[in-house]
Design a protein around this motif. Structure first.
Motif, mmCIF file in Angstrom:
data_model
loop_
_atom_site.group_PDB
_atom_site.id
_atom_site.type_symbol
_atom_site.label_atom_id
_atom_site.label_comp_id
_atom_site.label_asym_id
_atom_site.label_seq_id
_atom_site.Cartn_x
_atom_site.Cartn_y
_atom_site.Cartn_z
ATOM 1 N N ASP A 7 33.740 34.323 70.657
ATOM 2 C CA ASP A 7 32.960 35.337 69.452
ATOM 3 C C ASP A 7 32.995 34.828 68.196
ATOM 4 O O ASP A 7 34.184 35.468 67.525
ATOM 5 N N PRO A 50 30.706 34.494 65.170
ATOM 6 C CA PRO A 50 29.209 34.763 64.618
ATOM 7 C C PRO A 50 29.247 33.625 63.227
ATOM 8 O O PRO A 50 28.082 33.211 63.293
ATOM 9 N N ARG A 80 26.262 30.853 62.901
ATOM 10 C CA ARG A 80 25.361 31.143 61.825
ATOM 11 C C ARG A 80 25.282 29.918 61.161
ATOM 12 O O ARG A 80 24.293 29.254 60.783
ATOM 13 N N ASP A 99 26.786 38.932 70.316
ATOM 14 C CA ASP A 99 25.304 39.433 70.548
ATOM 15 C C ASP A 99 24.464 38.515 69.687
ATOM 16 O O ASP A 99 24.405 38.406 68.424
ATOM 17 N N GLN A 114 21.550 38.687 68.685
ATOM 18 C CA GLN A 114 20.715 39.517 67.836
ATOM 19 C C GLN A 114 21.066 39.480 66.590
ATOM 20 O O GLN A 114 20.334 39.447 65.655
ATOM 21 N N THR A 115 22.473 39.477 66.354
ATOM 22 C CA THR A 115 23.032 39.177 64.977
ATOM 23 C C THR A 115 22.457 38.373 64.105
ATOM 24 O O THR A 115 22.822 37.948 63.002
#
Length: 459
Positions: free
Chosen positions: A237, A239, A243, A265, A267-268
């Motif tokens: 996890d 993010p 990115r 997720d 979608q983030t």
């Protein structure tokens, strides 16, 4: 026909390499019971083994315990392993009496499997999902200050749990003897002797069988490079890291596949460019067969599968065990460490792999080595023949005898030198000399150990 009990902890990285071995044992006509957890039921049943659920024996965890397990806390994992063992005592007593196994095949981190085999005097073969570790190969593992402190502060709790085992008929051991194996234990290690650090220090009761995989795929790289990104199934996890990967590679002439797991997720990340796809899971071996660069957390399974498919790597380890695997990959020249996980750092690392043939050639060489190993068939042989014969050679015992003699000589020399230096001098600096002698002792010991080890294996 043999009756085989298989035990594993609830972890994909530990379960997956056992599955082809279970299938091979079943195909040979053995009766195989696989004690695991419902998350893995479907995979296990596909091997033909009889699945036995152990979910009811899992302790209820506090939020703090769950957090520690997600962070791969060694002390928390040990405590929970011991509690599961105790919870399973009556159940295992019944299973061992009724099934009467000829051999137990247990994951190295699965305390209940290893302890039960010892308690019921059944031959044990240990499944090792990472490198085989002893005092030599463990030099590859460099624990962070946080990991070391966590283990030290957690040790009293672990020892308290260990003492409870004796009441349930298990041999009460210290933690080191429970998590490690000596040269008198049968082990299956899912790598080659060439990739295993200090392979010659292990007895012939260690079977280095190479990667255990379900795949007939061959490496087949695309003309347009594929960059595959995965942080495994535990610490994934991240993010910010994903990115940065998107930012780094969105305008590069590559196709990108990200496997992010179920905790994140996608979608983030917003709208992705056409050259980047993200999925909770992928068929990793199929993807790796076409991959030109693999950005990996350096779990042993992931690295083995990458090399099995001749895919060089950008190495991004998250734990000390993964650091050890990453170091070995750099040793053979099949990858580089990601020291800067910014977008610029990721882009630079990927370009370096793509622009140099050396990394791909090193990965290809290891690919041939892995594919020449015995695999699941060799593992099944080792299990069926347990306890396996040994030629009696034990490099570690010989090494420890030599080290003990060296330490006696060193200590005597240090005392004699101290007596000479401080006989007529101010003794206020004596404590500095003693401290320096102790610190230097470790360096001398390690240097002597490496030199003498090389002499032993040449003989």
């Amino acid at each position: 026909m043999k009756k085989v009990m298989i035990f594993c902890i609830p972890a994909h990285g530990h379960t997956n390499p056992i599955l082809p071995v279970a299938k091979e044992l079943v195909l040979r006509g053995n009766a195989v019971r696989f004690y695991s957890f419902n998350e893995f039921r479907s995979k296990i049943e596909k091997t033909g083994a009889e699945y036995i659920s152990c979910d009811s024996f899992l302790p209820k965890l506090s939020s703090e315990q769950e957090k520690n397990l997600k962070e791969v806390s060694a002390s928390e994992m040990s405590i929970q392993d011991i509690r599961i063992t105790i919870n399973m005592t009556d159940f295992l007593d019944k299973e061992f009496r009724e099934f009467a196994p000829d051999v137990v095949y247990s994951d190295s981190a699965c305390f209940w499997g290893k302890l039960a085999a010892d308690k019921y005097h059944v031959p044990l073969v240990v499944s090792t999902s990472t490198f085989a570790f002893n005092q030599l190969s463990s030099q590859y593992m460099k624990s962070s200050l946080k990991e070391t402190a966590g283990m030290l502060f957690g040790l009293p709790k672990v020892n308290k749990e260990l003492r409870r085992l004796k009441k349930y008929g298990y041999e009460s051991r210290n933690l080191l003897s429970l998590v490690s194996s000596g040269n008198d234990t049968d082990l299956v290690v899912y790598t080659s002797k060439n990739f295993q650090p200090y392979a010659e220090s292990f007895s012939d009761r260690y079977a280095f069988v190479g990667p255990s995989v379900f795949s007939d795929a061959q490496p087949q790289k695309k003309e347009r490079p594929i960059v595959y990104i995965s942080l495994g199934t535990v610490i994934n996890d991240r993010p910010g890291f994903y990115r940065n990967c998107v930012k780094a590679l969105r305008n590069e002439p590559v196709d990108v596949i990200i496997s992010c797991g179920k905790m994140f997720d996608p979608q983030t990340l917003g709208t992705l460019p056409d050259n980047i796809k993200i999925h909770p899971y992928v068929d990793q071996l199929d993807v790796l067969s076409e991959t030109s660069v693999f950005i990996t957390h350096c779990g042993m399974n992931s690295v083995s599968e990458s090399l099995y498919m001749a895919a060089p790597m950008v190495l991004y380890p998250q734990t000390n065990e993964q650091q050890a695997v990453a170091k070995r990959v750099t040793d053979i020249g099949a990858g580089i460490m990601l020291v800067d996980d910014s977008a610029e750092g990721i882009r630079s690392a990927v370009r370096k792999i793509l622009n140099s043939d050396g990394y791909a050639k090193a990965a290809e060489k290891c690919c041939h080595d892995f594919r020449s190993c015995t695999g699941a068939k060799g593992a099944a042989d080792h299990i069926e023949n347990a306890p396996n014969p040994s030629d009696g050679k034990d490099v570690i015992k010989a090494l420890n005898k030599a080290i003990a003699a060296e330490q006696v000589i060193y200590s005597g020399f240090a005392v004699l030198l101290g007596a000479v230096l401080f006989r007529k001098r101010n003794k206020k600096f004596l404590w500095i000399y003693i401290l320096a002698a102790v610190i230097f002792s470790g360096a001398v010991k390690n240097k002597f150990q490496d030199i003498y080890y090389k002499k032993l294996i040449i003989r």
